[in-house]
Design a protein around this motif. Structure first.
Motif, PDB file in Angstrom:
ATOM      1  N   VAL A  74       8.001  -8.823  -1.633  1.00  0.00           N
ATOM      2  CA  VAL A  74       7.779  -7.534  -1.970  1.00  0.00           C
ATOM      3  C   VAL A  74       6.449  -7.338  -1.738  1.00  0.00           C
ATOM      4  O   VAL A  74       5.632  -6.508  -1.045  1.00  0.00           O
ATOM      5  CB  VAL A  74       7.986  -7.146  -3.304  1.00  0.00           C
ATOM      6  CG1 VAL A  74       7.477  -5.655  -3.735  1.00  0.00           C
ATOM      7  CG2 VAL A  74       9.600  -6.853  -3.357  1.00  0.00           C
ATOM      8  N   LEU A  75       5.603  -8.537  -2.218  1.00  0.00           N
ATOM      9  CA  LEU A  75       4.038  -8.273  -1.996  1.00  0.00           C
ATOM     10  C   LEU A  75       3.764  -8.567  -0.635  1.00  0.00           C
ATOM     11  O   LEU A  75       2.813  -7.682  -0.150  1.00  0.00           O
ATOM     12  CB  LEU A  75       3.417  -9.528  -2.809  1.00  0.00           C
ATOM     13  CG  LEU A  75       3.383  -9.370  -4.646  1.00  0.00           C
ATOM     14  CD1 LEU A  75       3.069 -10.480  -5.142  1.00  0.00           C
ATOM     15  CD2 LEU A  75       2.998  -8.059  -4.929  1.00  0.00           C
ATOM     16  N   ARG A  76       4.370  -9.249   0.123  1.00  0.00           N
ATOM     17  CA  ARG A  76       3.897  -9.463   1.613  1.00  0.00           C
ATOM     18  C   ARG A  76       4.251  -8.236   2.429  1.00  0.00           C
ATOM     19  O   ARG A  76       3.720  -7.885   3.316  1.00  0.00           O
ATOM     20  CB  ARG A  76       4.774 -10.727   1.962  1.00  0.00           C
ATOM     21  CG  ARG A  76       4.285 -11.876   1.723  1.00  0.00           C
ATOM     22  CD  ARG A  76       4.670 -13.105   2.618  1.00  0.00           C
ATOM     23  NE  ARG A  76       4.338 -14.460   1.995  1.00  0.00           N
ATOM     24  CZ  ARG A  76       2.960 -15.015   1.922  1.00  0.00           C
ATOM     25  NH1 ARG A  76       2.022 -14.175   2.549  1.00  0.00           N
ATOM     26  NH2 ARG A  76       2.496 -15.970   1.566  1.00  0.00           N
ATOM     27  N   ASN A  77       5.563  -7.403   1.874  1.00  0.00           N
ATOM     28  CA  ASN A  77       5.888  -6.293   2.677  1.00  0.00           C
ATOM     29  C   ASN A  77       4.721  -5.253   2.221  1.00  0.00           C
ATOM     30  O   ASN A  77       4.299  -4.512   3.233  1.00  0.00           O
ATOM     31  CB  ASN A  77       7.097  -5.920   2.300  1.00  0.00           C
ATOM     32  CG  ASN A  77       7.622  -4.696   2.886  1.00  0.00           C
ATOM     33  OD1 ASN A  77       7.558  -4.468   4.311  1.00  0.00           O
ATOM     34  ND2 ASN A  77       7.972  -3.524   2.146  1.00  0.00           N
ATOM     35  N   ILE A  78       4.087  -5.224   0.991  1.00  0.00           N
ATOM     36  CA  ILE A  78       3.392  -4.040   0.801  1.00  0.00           C
ATOM     37  C   ILE A  78       1.818  -4.723   1.602  1.00  0.00           C
ATOM     38  O   ILE A  78       1.342  -3.663   1.981  1.00  0.00           O
ATOM     39  CB  ILE A  78       2.950  -4.162  -0.827  1.00  0.00           C
ATOM     40  CG1 ILE A  78       4.247  -3.537  -1.689  1.00  0.00           C
ATOM     41  CG2 ILE A  78       1.694  -3.141  -0.960  1.00  0.00           C
ATOM     42  CD1 ILE A  78       4.023  -3.874  -3.203  1.00  0.00           C
ATOM     43  N   SER A  79       1.671  -5.694   1.595  1.00  0.00           N
ATOM     44  CA  SER A  79       0.508  -6.236   2.134  1.00  0.00           C
ATOM     45  C   SER A  79       0.461  -5.788   3.733  1.00  0.00           C
ATOM     46  O   SER A  79      -0.587  -5.381   4.377  1.00  0.00           O
ATOM     47  CB  SER A  79       0.159  -7.760   1.974  1.00  0.00           C
ATOM     48  OG  SER A  79      -0.926  -8.283   2.821  1.00  0.00           O
ATOM     49  N   ALA A  80       1.601  -5.989   4.211  1.00  0.00           N
ATOM     50  CA  ALA A  80       1.861  -5.815   5.614  1.00  0.00           C
ATOM     51  C   ALA A  80       1.874  -4.327   6.161  1.00  0.00           C
ATOM     52  O   ALA A  80       1.284  -3.858   7.093  1.00  0.00           O
ATOM     53  CB  ALA A  80       3.325  -6.426   6.408  1.00  0.00           C
ATOM     54  N   LYS A  86      -5.263   1.223  -0.942  1.00  0.00           N
ATOM     55  CA  LYS A  86      -3.794   1.410  -0.577  1.00  0.00           C
ATOM     56  C   LYS A  86      -3.120   0.409  -1.044  1.00  0.00           C
ATOM     57  O   LYS A  86      -1.978   0.642  -1.716  1.00  0.00           O
ATOM     58  CB  LYS A  86      -3.688   1.834   0.717  1.00  0.00           C
ATOM     59  CG  LYS A  86      -2.532   2.303   1.038  1.00  0.00           C
ATOM     60  CD  LYS A  86      -2.320   2.762   2.431  1.00  0.00           C
ATOM     61  CE  LYS A  86      -0.937   3.426   2.966  1.00  0.00           C
ATOM     62  NZ  LYS A  86      -0.730   3.827   4.129  1.00  0.00           N
ATOM     63  N   PHE A  87      -3.462  -0.924  -0.919  1.00  0.00           N
ATOM     64  CA  PHE A  87      -2.740  -2.004  -1.421  1.00  0.00           C
ATOM     65  C   PHE A  87      -2.398  -1.954  -2.980  1.00  0.00           C
ATOM     66  O   PHE A  87      -1.268  -2.124  -3.480  1.00  0.00           O
ATOM     67  CB  PHE A  87      -3.321  -3.360  -1.036  1.00  0.00           C
ATOM     68  CG  PHE A  87      -2.742  -4.741  -1.352  1.00  0.00           C
ATOM     69  CD1 PHE A  87      -1.857  -4.966  -0.868  1.00  0.00           C
ATOM     70  CD2 PHE A  87      -3.460  -5.405  -2.332  1.00  0.00           C
ATOM     71  CE1 PHE A  87      -0.721  -6.258  -1.421  1.00  0.00           C
ATOM     72  CE2 PHE A  87      -2.695  -6.712  -2.725  1.00  0.00           C
ATOM     73  CZ  PHE A  87      -1.613  -7.339  -2.048  1.00  0.00           C
TER      74      PHE A  87
END
Length: 193
Positions: free
Chosen positions: A69-75, A83-84
């Motif tokens: 989830v965190l990697r997806n938000i980061s991407a 925004k992150f």
């Protein structure tokens, strides 16, 4: 009727859900087996070390999901720290709402109980916090934060998220996520030294 081959995955999912709602010590194997629908014999085939082994697998699954989830938000917010941060708080708030404010963080729940019970599981939970914090830190470095600031900002954000979950569960409102998002954005908007 569920297929027999998914008994292991169902047991892990049931344990993860129950640990998030009621914690480790309040969750018994009988409840996990009943809620997962897995046959008792199948349970011990897949988890010969019992509840501790199941907890290991539930922690690993939870951490992997959280990191994804965190990697997806980061991407989706590359190069944009503000925004992150807003997206993380928004995502965690949405999860709380979807669970009707029942789900806490599995790692936080277990961290509150396990140190006196199981040193190995405690280390696994600690590693989960480290790994997910590193994903956030990595995003901040990609936004131009100096390494020390990226590290401290990531640690503060994780602590804020965990506290927000607790307060949201008690108050049954996502308002704390919104307040922390605003405060965190103001903090992140400063100089990136």
């Amino acid at each position: 009727m569920p297929r027999k081959t998914d008994a292991r995955a169902r047991a892990i999912a049931a344990a993860e859900r129950l640990f998030r709602i009621q914690g480790y010590t309040a969750t018994g194997l009988t409840q996990i087996i009943e809620e997962s629908g897995a046959p008792k014999g199948s349970f011990y085939f897949h988890f010969p070390r019992g509840k501790a082994q199941l907890a290991e697998e539930a922690i690993d699954h939870y951490v992997a999901s959280r990191i994804a989830v965190l990697r997806n938000i980061s991407a989706n917010t590359t190069g944009d720290a503000l925004k992150f941060v807003r997206e993380i708080f928004s995502t965690f708030a949405a999860e709380m709402i979807a669970s009707d404010f029942q789900y806490g963080c599995l790692m936080q729940n277990l961290a509150n109980e396990l140190p006196a019970l199981d040193a190995d599981l405690t280390k696994r939970v600690a590693r989960g916090f480290i790994d997910s914090t590193e994903v956030i830190e990595e995003h901040f470095r990609g936004c131009g934060f100096a390494p020390a600031r990226a590290s401290s900002t990531a640690a503060a954000l994780v602590a804020a998220l965990e506290g927000a979950r607790t307060i949201a569960r008690l108050q049954r409102t996502p308002a704390v996520f919104e307040a922390l998002a605003d405060a965190s954005v103001q903090s992140c908007a400063g100089p990136r030294r």
